[in-house]
Motif scaffolding. Structure first.
Motif, short mmCIF file in Angstrom:
data_model
loop_
_atom_site.label_atom_id
_atom_site.label_comp_id
_atom_site.label_asym_id
_atom_site.label_seq_id
_atom_site.Cartn_x
_atom_site.Cartn_y
_atom_site.Cartn_z
N PRO A 28 16.03 -7.88 -9.95
CA PRO A 28 15.79 -6.76 -10.86
C PRO A 28 14.50 -6.94 -11.65
N LEU A 29 13.95 -5.80 -12.08
CA LEU A 29 12.65 -5.77 -12.74
C LEU A 29 12.68 -6.44 -14.13
N VAL A 30 13.76 -6.16 -14.88
CA VAL A 30 13.77 -6.58 -16.28
C VAL A 30 13.72 -8.12 -16.41
N PRO A 50 21.24 1.88 -3.43
CA PRO A 50 21.58 0.77 -4.32
C PRO A 50 20.37 -0.14 -4.51
N MET A 51 20.19 -0.66 -5.73
CA MET A 51 19.05 -1.53 -6.03
C MET A 51 19.26 -2.90 -5.38
N LEU A 52 18.35 -3.30 -4.50
CA LEU A 52 18.44 -4.62 -3.87
C LEU A 52 17.31 -5.50 -4.43
N ALA A 86 -2.05 1.55 -13.69
CA ALA A 86 -0.92 0.74 -14.16
C ALA A 86 0.03 1.76 -14.76
N LEU A 87 0.98 2.20 -13.95
CA LEU A 87 1.86 3.29 -14.38
C LEU A 87 3.31 2.84 -14.33
N GLY A 88 4.10 3.36 -15.26
CA GLY A 88 5.54 3.07 -15.27
C GLY A 88 5.79 1.58 -15.24
N PRO A 135 0.81 -1.21 0.00
CA PRO A 135 0.00 0.00 0.00
C PRO A 135 0.86 1.27 0.00
N PRO A 136 0.39 2.39 -0.53
CA PRO A 136 -0.96 2.57 -1.05
C PRO A 136 -1.09 2.27 -2.55
N VAL A 137 0.05 2.15 -3.32
CA VAL A 137 -0.12 2.02 -4.77
C VAL A 137 0.53 0.74 -5.32
N ASN A 138 0.92 -0.17 -4.41
CA ASN A 138 1.58 -1.43 -4.81
C ASN A 138 2.81 -1.20 -5.68
N CYS A 168 -0.83 -1.23 -9.99
CA CYS A 168 0.55 -0.94 -9.60
C CYS A 168 0.96 0.47 -10.06
N GLY A 169 1.52 1.26 -9.14
CA GLY A 169 1.98 2.63 -9.44
C GLY A 169 3.40 2.68 -9.97
N GLY A 170 3.99 1.51 -10.28
CA GLY A 170 5.32 1.52 -10.91
C GLY A 170 6.43 1.11 -9.96
N ALA A 171 7.66 1.31 -10.43
CA ALA A 171 8.82 1.03 -9.59
C ALA A 171 8.72 1.88 -8.33
N ASP A 172 9.31 1.40 -7.23
CA ASP A 172 9.26 2.16 -5.97
C ASP A 172 10.28 3.30 -6.05
N ILE A 173 9.77 4.52 -6.24
CA ILE A 173 10.66 5.67 -6.49
C ILE A 173 11.59 5.90 -5.30
N ARG A 174 11.12 5.53 -4.10
CA ARG A 174 11.98 5.73 -2.92
C ARG A 174 13.26 4.92 -3.01
N GLU A 175 13.22 3.80 -3.74
CA GLU A 175 14.41 2.95 -3.83
C GLU A 175 15.48 3.54 -4.75
N PHE A 176 15.09 4.53 -5.58
CA PHE A 176 16.06 5.06 -6.57
C PHE A 176 17.23 5.77 -5.89
N ALA A 177 17.00 6.20 -4.65
CA ALA A 177 18.05 6.98 -3.96
C ALA A 177 19.21 6.10 -3.51
C1 LIG Z 1 14.69 -0.27 -12.62
C2 LIG Z 1 13.56 0.08 -13.44
C3 LIG Z 1 13.55 1.49 -13.80
C4 LIG Z 1 12.70 2.06 -14.58
C5 LIG Z 1 11.44 1.50 -14.97
C6 LIG Z 1 10.34 1.92 -14.14
C7 LIG Z 1 10.26 3.14 -13.63
C8 LIG Z 1 9.07 3.54 -12.87
O1 LIG Z 1 8.11 2.82 -12.71
S1 LIG Z 1 9.16 5.05 -12.18
C9 LIG Z 1 7.60 5.22 -11.40
C10 LIG Z 1 6.52 5.48 -12.38
N1 LIG Z 1 5.27 5.75 -11.69
C11 LIG Z 1 4.85 6.97 -11.43
O2 LIG Z 1 5.45 7.95 -11.80
C12 LIG Z 1 3.59 7.07 -10.66
C13 LIG Z 1 3.77 7.99 -9.49
N2 LIG Z 1 2.56 8.08 -8.68
C14 LIG Z 1 1.50 8.80 -9.04
O3 LIG Z 1 1.40 9.40 -10.07
C15 LIG Z 1 0.39 8.86 -8.03
O4 LIG Z 1 0.92 8.60 -6.78
C16 LIG Z 1 -0.76 7.85 -8.31
C17 LIG Z 1 -1.52 8.28 -9.58
C18 LIG Z 1 -0.24 6.43 -8.47
C19 LIG Z 1 -1.74 7.86 -7.11
O5 LIG Z 1 -2.16 9.19 -6.86
P1 LIG Z 1 -2.94 9.55 -5.52
O6 LIG Z 1 -4.02 8.58 -5.28
O7 LIG Z 1 -3.29 11.02 -5.62
O8 LIG Z 1 -1.91 9.35 -4.33
P2 LIG Z 1 -0.54 10.10 -4.02
O9 LIG Z 1 0.06 10.65 -5.25
O10 LIG Z 1 -0.75 11.04 -2.89
O11 LIG Z 1 0.38 8.89 -3.56
C20 LIG Z 1 0.09 8.17 -2.35
C21 LIG Z 1 1.40 7.76 -1.72
O12 LIG Z 1 2.04 6.82 -2.56
C22 LIG Z 1 3.37 7.24 -2.84
N3 LIG Z 1 3.73 6.78 -4.18
C23 LIG Z 1 2.99 6.89 -5.30
N4 LIG Z 1 3.63 6.31 -6.32
C24 LIG Z 1 4.79 5.82 -5.84
C25 LIG Z 1 5.87 5.09 -6.42
N5 LIG Z 1 5.88 4.75 -7.71
N6 LIG Z 1 6.89 4.77 -5.62
C26 LIG Z 1 6.89 5.08 -4.31
N7 LIG Z 1 5.89 5.77 -3.70
C27 LIG Z 1 4.86 6.12 -4.47
C28 LIG Z 1 3.30 8.76 -2.74
O13 LIG Z 1 4.55 9.31 -2.52
C29 LIG Z 1 2.37 8.93 -1.56
O14 LIG Z 1 3.14 8.68 -0.41
P3 LIG Z 1 2.90 9.45 0.96
O15 LIG Z 1 1.51 9.08 1.38
O16 LIG Z 1 3.96 8.97 1.87
O17 LIG Z 1 3.02 10.91 0.64
#
Ligand SMILES: CC/C=C\C/C=C/C(=O)SCCNC(=O)CCNC(=O)[C@H](O)C(C)(C)COP(=O)(O)OP(=O)(O)OC[C@H]1O[C@@H](n2cnc3c(N)ncnc32)[C@H](O)[C@@H]1OP(=O)(O)O
Length: 690
Positions: free
Chosen positions: A74-76, A69-71, A97-99, A19-22, A58-67
């Motif tokens: 791997p995704l690919v 080293p990747m543990l 279903a993003l990124g 949670p919240p975006v898997n 799924c909201g994509g890769a966990d952006i917090r992990e980008f800061a």
């Molecule tokens: C090695 C492979 C490399 C590259 C390939 C892949 C790259 C990627 O996937 S990069 C990530 C791509 N995804 C995104 O850019 C999506 C980002 N998120 C959003 O646009 C939105 O959060 C949402 C549309 C998914 C949901 O919107 P909403 O319901 O308005 O919620 P919030 O935006 O407030 O988010 C809630 C909460 O979740 C955290 N969060 C959202 N997405 C991510 C993520 N991808 N990784 C980590 N955390 C994420 C966001 O920060 C909020 O956290 P807090 O509640 O702590 O503030």
């Protein structure tokens, strides 16, 4: 994590759980690898469905992990392994279903989505590319042109559009997991080769030459190399920081301890706006678009008549542009302040004049029912002074919109010493409902954004005195990434705005001597003299530039300005020197950043993220530089301090160049990363170091 379950019959269900975006954290990736293996090994399983917990695929890769080293796996290779499975795998897409989330779905053999789902490859907005196979699988699925559009814009598309493009196999209004289960049962046993996207040829338009075809063969390798470069780039770090700072500001806190999680907001359904100039009209539209009923008040008949024509047209245009979830609220126009007596919240947007605003607030407090929130759209006047003339000072806050108010994303919510947590929470929540990035800021002249703008504008004027032209200054800033340099921006906003403020502050006007020192510090009378010549910017067709006529938009260099600058320098005995773009950037940006440190020190902003969000969303600061405070960290705090000391040494009569105590303290403790400043400042405050 990922949960494995065997549904009655022969389908394995894998549920992503983060949670919240898997987001695809290391634990989720490990979970997927393990559960896919389990499904493969189980002879009773003939097909697999992958879905996400809590209505989000799924909201994509966990952006917090980008800061770091990747543990973890791997995704690919994980996605490749799913694609290679010889049992049909379907993605059941709900929510988003993003990124990497979409890239995971593209690795599945089938994709079924709910009609309300959003899909996209927004990596570009984080300074990356779809590096988990997305840049290769998507063009093979929907063709190069459509894929390039999605990859380069990063836009989110609806399930309907994704179906039309060929990304989805089915869209449903019903339970998406049930539909996907039914779907894979139906297709079990069918050949999967044509469903493995990475193995398909790329449908290219005929004009794409053979070189590109060859490049596509090596696409996965290229994708990996480019992604590595991007990962290490400053722009990617800045864009990822900007993503999080936008979210951090929603979790506001005040020095009193009140915060987003301990303060209840009221839900507003009926509001009033006082004053129907440009700002007031935009605010009425912004409120109405949110479904709020608005009483729009203007006491000048002519202005009221114009607004009652213009506002409905603006509302219609904007409602048409957005697909609104709720119908717009009803707007009623009035010339009588008495008509606001039944609303829950009033936003005053009259002329920026304290005595006029005080008069309006005195009136409001007598006509509104007790408990009505009284807000001011002032861009820098004292909220506490306004609160002092009301019966409930706790219910007064600033709501500082940016023009055009129905379009611009930023809202500064200004709390005075007496503003109640409930009033702040309500204004913040209202801003969110209007789709704004709302930032809570303290009550000081200019609040945060305009307070920092002052030293920036001041330096720009000093640079003209010293030999630069408006074009040179603007070009340096535009090269840095601002959509408009400071002089083009001033022409657009109207030069009379600042002129009036300087007159009120006693810095210019009748009886004030035309010297280059005022109130004990260096002062440039240049902008006052430009206004005195009747050049107020775009609206008069002349300002720092010339335009085709009043209201013209295209800025052209004006010989008048160059002659004027030469005469001015001659009059004051100034010798023009050649000024490099680096100096222009240092003087303008570092003075602005220095004021940002002063603001943090004075606790007028809760943290650097608040300042950065204000500048990115309200002042055109280039997002790929994160914001002024993030940029300071990237340049190096030691370097910023050293350059400010240098410029202050050369210009001791400019207090804004004197390095702030907080900046010095941060450098003294080793220039910690921007994400830790908030905690550092709080500790320093406790130990009275600031
Ligand atoms: C090695 C492979 C490399 C590259 C390939 C892949 C790259 C990627 O996937 S990069 C990530 C791509 N995804 C995104 O850019 C999506 C980002 N998120 C959003 O646009 C939105 O959060 C949402 C549309 C998914 C949901 O919107 P909403 O319901 O308005 O919620 P919030 O935006 O407030 O988010 C809630 C909460 O979740 C955290 N969060 C959202 N997405 C991510 C993520 N991808 N990784 C980590 N955390 C994420 C966001 O920060 C909020 O956290 P807090 O509640 O702590 O503030």
């Amino acid at each position: 994590m990922a949960m494995y379950s065997r549904l009655p019959g022969s389908v394995a269900l894998i549920t992503l759980q983060n949670p919240p975006v898997n987001a695809l954290s290391a634990a989720v990736r490990q979970g997927i690898v393990d559960t896919v293996q389990r499904a493969l090994k189980d002879p009773k399983v003939t097909s697999v469905v992958i879905c996400g917990q809590n209505g989000k695929f799924c909201g994509g890769a966990d952006i917090r992990e980008f800061a770091g080293p990747m543990l973890g796996p791997p995704l690919v290779p994980m996605i490749h392994a799913i694609e290679a499975v010889d049992k049909p795998v379907a993605a059941a897409i709900e929510g988003v279903a993003l990124g990497g989330g979409l890239e995971l779905a593209l690795g599945c053999h089938y994709r079924i989505a709910h009609s309300k789902a959003l899909l996209g490859l927004p990596e570009v907005t984080l300074g990356l590319l779809p590096g988990a196979g997305g840049s290769q699988r998507l063009p093979r699925l929907i063709g190069l042109t459509a894929a390039l559009d999605l990859i380069t814009t990063g836009r989110h598309i609806s399930a309907a559009e994704a179906l039309k493009l060929g990304i989805l196999d089915q869209v449903t209004d019903n339970n998406v997991v049930d539909q996907a289960v039914e779907f894979v049962r139906r297709v079990a046993g069918q050949p999967l080769d044509s469903r493995r996207l990475s193995t398909l040829p790329c449908p290219c338009p005929p004009d794409v030459d053979s070189l590109l075809d060859k490049a596509m063969v090596k696409g996965m390798e290229k994708e990996r190399d480019l992604l590595t470069t991007l990962f290490n780039s400053g722009q990617a770090r800045a864009l990822q920081y900007a993503f999080f700072s936008q979210r951090v500001v929603g979790k506001w806190s005040l020095p009193s301890g009140a915060s987003w999680d301990n303060s209840a907001a009221r839900t507003i359904s009926k509001a009033a706006v006082i004053g129907l100039g440009t700002m007031g009209r935009g605010i009425v539209v912004a409120l109405a678009l949110t479904g709020i009923s608005v009483v729009a008040v203007e006491t000048q008949e002519k202005q009221l008549a114009e607004a009652s024509q213009a506002v409905p047209a603006m509302l219609q245009r904007e409602a048409g542009r957005r697909s609104l979830a709720t119908p717009p609220g009803v707007i009623s126009f009035s010339s009588n302040l008495q008509d606001v007596s039944e609303v829950e919240l009033v936003i005053e947007a009259v002329f920026e004049d304290m005595s006029l605003k005080l008069q309006v607030f005195r009136h409001l407090t007598s006509v509104c029912r007790p408990g009505t929130l009284l807000c001011s759209n002032t861009s820098g006047l004292d909220i506490d002074q306004l609160a002092a003339v009301t019966q409930s000072p706790g219910l007064v806050v600033g709501m500082h919109f940016f023009a055009p108010a129905h379009v611009m994303k930023l809202l500064e919510v200004v709390y005075g010493p007496r503003s109640s947590p409930e009033a702040v929470a309500t204004a913040m929540q209202l801003g969110k409902r209007m789709g704004k990035v709302s930032v809570a800021v303290g009550n000081c002249p200019g609040f945060v954004g305009n307070r920092m703008l002052k030293p920036y504008l001041e330096q720009a004027n000093f640079l003209l005195e010293e030999g630069a032209t408006p074009q040179q200054v603007d070009e340096a800033l535009e090269e840095f990434g601002f959509p408009m340099g400071v002089f083009r921006m001033s022409d657009l906003s109207g030069l009379d705005v600042g002129w009036r403020i300087r007159k009120e502050a006693g810095l210019t006007g009748p009886g004030v001597e035309s010297t280059r020192t005022r109130q004990g510090r260096r002062y440039s009378p240049l902008p006052d003299q430009v206004c005195e010549a009747g050049r107020l910017g775009q609206k008069t067709g002349r300002g720092w530039y010339q335009y085709d006529g009043p209201g013209g938009r295209v800025a052209r260099s004006d010989p008048w300005v160059h002659i004027f600058l030469e005469a001015y320098r001659a009059e004051h005995g100034l010798v023009a020197r050649s000024i490099a773009p680096e100096e222009i950037l240092e003087r303008c940006l570092y003075a602005l950043i220095n004021e940002g440190f002063n603001i943090l020190q004075d606790a007028m902003a809760a943290g650097p993220e608040d300042i950065d969000a204000i500048y990115v969303f309200g002042y055109g600061w280039p997002r790929h530089h994160g914001g002024p405070m993030f940029h300071a960290g990237q340049v190096g705090l030691g370097r910023i301090l050293e350059r400010l000391q240098h410029h202050h040494h050369n210009h001791p009569d400019v207090p804004h160049l004197k390095p702030s105590t907080l900046l010095r303290r941060l450098v003294a403790v080793g220039s910690p990363p921007v994400q830790t400043w908030r905690e550092f400042i709080n500790k320093e405050r406790v130990h009275s170091q600031l």
